[in-house]
Design a protein around this motif. Structure first.
Motif, short mmCIF file in Angstrom:
data_model
loop_
_atom_site.label_atom_id
_atom_site.label_comp_id
_atom_site.label_asym_id
_atom_site.label_seq_id
_atom_site.Cartn_x
_atom_site.Cartn_y
_atom_site.Cartn_z
N SER A 40 -26.49 -50.34 14.50
CA SER A 40 -26.80 -50.42 15.92
C SER A 40 -28.32 -50.33 16.11
O SER A 40 -29.06 -49.97 15.20
CB SER A 40 -26.10 -49.29 16.68
OG SER A 40 -26.59 -48.03 16.24
N CYS A 85 -28.30 -56.08 13.35
CA CYS A 85 -28.21 -55.24 14.54
C CYS A 85 -27.59 -56.04 15.69
O CYS A 85 -27.22 -57.21 15.54
CB CYS A 85 -29.59 -54.71 14.92
SG CYS A 85 -30.75 -55.99 15.40
N GLU A 86 -27.52 -55.42 16.85
CA GLU A 86 -26.88 -56.04 17.99
C GLU A 86 -27.65 -57.26 18.51
O GLU A 86 -27.05 -58.17 19.07
CB GLU A 86 -26.73 -55.01 19.12
CG GLU A 86 -25.93 -53.78 18.70
CD GLU A 86 -26.11 -52.63 19.66
OE1 GLU A 86 -26.79 -52.84 20.69
OE2 GLU A 86 -25.57 -51.53 19.41
#
Length: 561
Positions: free
Chosen positions: A229, A351-352
């Motif tokens: 994240s 990651c996002e």
């Protein structure tokens, strides 16, 4: 295959042996015979497979076979997309051509023209240039292309992706057409667009060489992906860097601001790292690269400017802090490790914000990246303050031990020049002293004798008999008294009479303030005041008092009407 079979010049073989090359790589084995024969070649191979040595050995052999040139003009031109790649090619040319009477120069922007111009005037055989500075020198007639025999484009796909296609076409159009010319293109990725653009300035049916096109990346690179994240992204990176097998590492980001933030965060967490971006001057960029090559710098945070053509020995790990938007850049990034047959590891943090780039990358390299997880016990906490709270007082080029300049003192309010130390103010003068000085009959009190100037009186002024008066303070007393008396005289009869101006009969021009009144005008004004005096009445109690007489005349006019 060994290099001895290629019938190279003995001095060229001597330089090859000193560098440590013994066997040809697959791309060298297939492309060197075609290039040495003078054919146009388009070669595709993995990053770090030895493509630079192919065109350098071709240029050396052609120059040595044709003998020394009668002019000082360059005979071979290599176009590269970045300054780092230009310096890397020149370094390889110096090593391989150590025993050759061969001169070369790198031409790129960001530095002064003087050294490059002086090298061109002395005469060179090889020019390695970026398109912008190359065109500038050509238009200024400092660089001539009339003697170019070999034209090479390194990292061809990157040249076209960065928008250099018009510049390449312009330079290719200025090359001599009445002489035979050999053109070669080298890159790790070549698509149909590159072939179509290359066909405009290459001979028909060039030799196509593709080494393992079904496998874009090198087998010796262990590639992993970590799904994280945004909040734990930095902690995961610190955990990877803390592993003992990470000796020398390059961390790639997509944006310059991210690289600067990451470099500052690593320093604050006890991981010394340098940042390499496109905004750095050429001198600083070169210093960082040399420090990385010498082993003084163990960690480097860089954008894609360092992903092409940098050959740094001993890079054990490459970490993609941001997954690249272009799948081809992923190949060039991880190609900084496992060079010259060595092994290495490549970690990618999905990651996002950038996880959507992963399917395109896996499709491009035609393999699925293996996922890896980090246990909570191994996780390293970020102890650095927020990047927005960093100290901005000291600039990166300013000495930290430099004393700040003294600030100006004084000023009433806050702001730039405010300070606790107040400016010295003059001592106030008492009212008794001002009134005594203003009245002529008040006796002067004896006081200390003040210093006098040459030719001055006892009070310090020429011809004065007393101390120097404070004109600003003493002038306020009489003015206030005069103002008080003026307020008492509010009626129009207490005001001085207005005098008219002497002018000829029939003259209706406006009166001028500075003109003197005539005797006749004074008499007429006196008659008007005498006639109006008997009819004056006191205003009613509810009417406002007219200090100037204007309201009184106005009420009188209303009564008449």
């Amino acid at each position: 295959m060994k290099f001895d079979i290629l019938n190279l010049h003995p001095d060229i073989l001597k330089g090859i042996n000193e560098v440590g090359f013994e066997q040809c790589t697959p791309i060298q084995e297939q492309s060197l015979p075609e290039c040495l024969a003078g054919k146009d070649v388009i070669a595709q191979s993995q990053t770090g497979s030895g493509k630079t040595a192919v065109f350098l050995l071709t240029v050396f052999s052609r120059v040595m076979a044709s003998g020394p040139s009668a002019t000082v003009q360059p005979r071979a031109l290599v176009m590269v997309p970045t300054r780092e790649l230009a310096t890397q090619v020149i370094d390889d040319a110096v090593k391989l051509g150590k025993y050759l009477p061969f001169r070369s120069v790198a031409i790129y922007g960001g530095v002064e023209y003087d050294k490059q111009v002086q090298a061109l005037k002395k005469g060179v055989e090889l020019v390695v240039a970026t398109p912008g500075r190359m065109i500038d020198l050509y238009k200024s007639k400092t660089l001539s292309l009339d003697s170019i025999e070999v034209f090479i484009i390194d990292e061809a796909d990157r040249m076209f992706d960065m928008g250099f296609a018009p510049d390449i076409m312009y330079i290719a159009g200025k090359l001599p057409r009445d002489k035979p010319r050999q053109t070669m293109l080298f890159s790790a990725t070549i698509d149909s667009n590159v072939r179509r653009l290359a066909s405009r300035y290459m001979l028909p049916d060039p030799v196509m060489i593709e080494i393992e096109p079904e496998q874009v990346t090198v087998n010796t690179i262990d590639q992993k992906v970590l799904y994280v994240s945004n909040e734990e992204k930095l902690s995961i990176l610190l955990s990877l860097l803390k592993r003992p097998e990470v000796e020398r590492c390059i961390i790639f980001t997509n944006m310059k601001r991210t690289a600067e933030m990451l470099g500052w965060k690593l320093e604050a967490n006890g991981f010394p790292a340098k940042v390499l971006t496109g905004d750095l001057s050429q001198e600083r960029r070169q210093k960082v690269i040399e420090g990385m090559k010498a082993g003084k710098i163990k960690m480097l945070v860089a954008t894609d400017v360092a992903a092409r053509g940098l050959h740094i020995e001993g890079v054990t790990h490459v970490i993609n802090y941001d997954l690249p938007d272009d799948a081809a850049n992923y190949v060039h990034r991880i190609g900084r490790t496992a060079r010259a047959g060595k092994s290495g590891k490549a970690y990618s943090l999905a990651c996002e914000d950038h996880v959507l780039n992963l399917p395109e990358i896996e499709k491009y390299i035609e393999r699925k990246l293996e996922a890896e997880w980090i246990e909570d016990s191994e996780l390293v906490k970020d102890t650095a303050p927020r990047y927005s709270e960093r100290a901005r007082g000291v600039k990166p080029f300013e000495r930290k031990d430099k004393k700040p300049a003294p600030r100006r003192t004084g000023g009433s309010g806050g702001g730039r020049f405010s300070s606790k130390v107040k400016m010295p103010q003059p001592a106030p003068v008492k009212k008794e002293e001002t009134s005594a000085a203003a009245s002529p009959a008040a006796p002067e009190k004896p006081g200390p004798r003040q210093p006098t100037r040459p030719g001055a009186g006892p009070g310090g002024r020429p011809g004065s008999g007393g101390p120097r008066p404070n004109n600003r303070r003493r002038s306020q007393g009489p003015k206030k008294e005069a103002g008080a008396e003026a307020k008492k005289e509010t009626g129009p009869e207490a005001r001085p009479e207005r005098r008219g101006f002497e002018r000829p009969a029939g003259d209706r021009r406006p009166r001028h303030r500075g003109s003197a009144p005539s005797a006749a005008a004074v008499k007429t004004e006196q008659k008007k005041t005498e006639t109006q005096a008997p009819h004056k009445t006191e205003p009613a109690s509810n009417e406002p008092k007219d200090k100037g007489g204007l309201l009184k005349r106005f009420f009188k006019f209303l009564k008449k009407t």
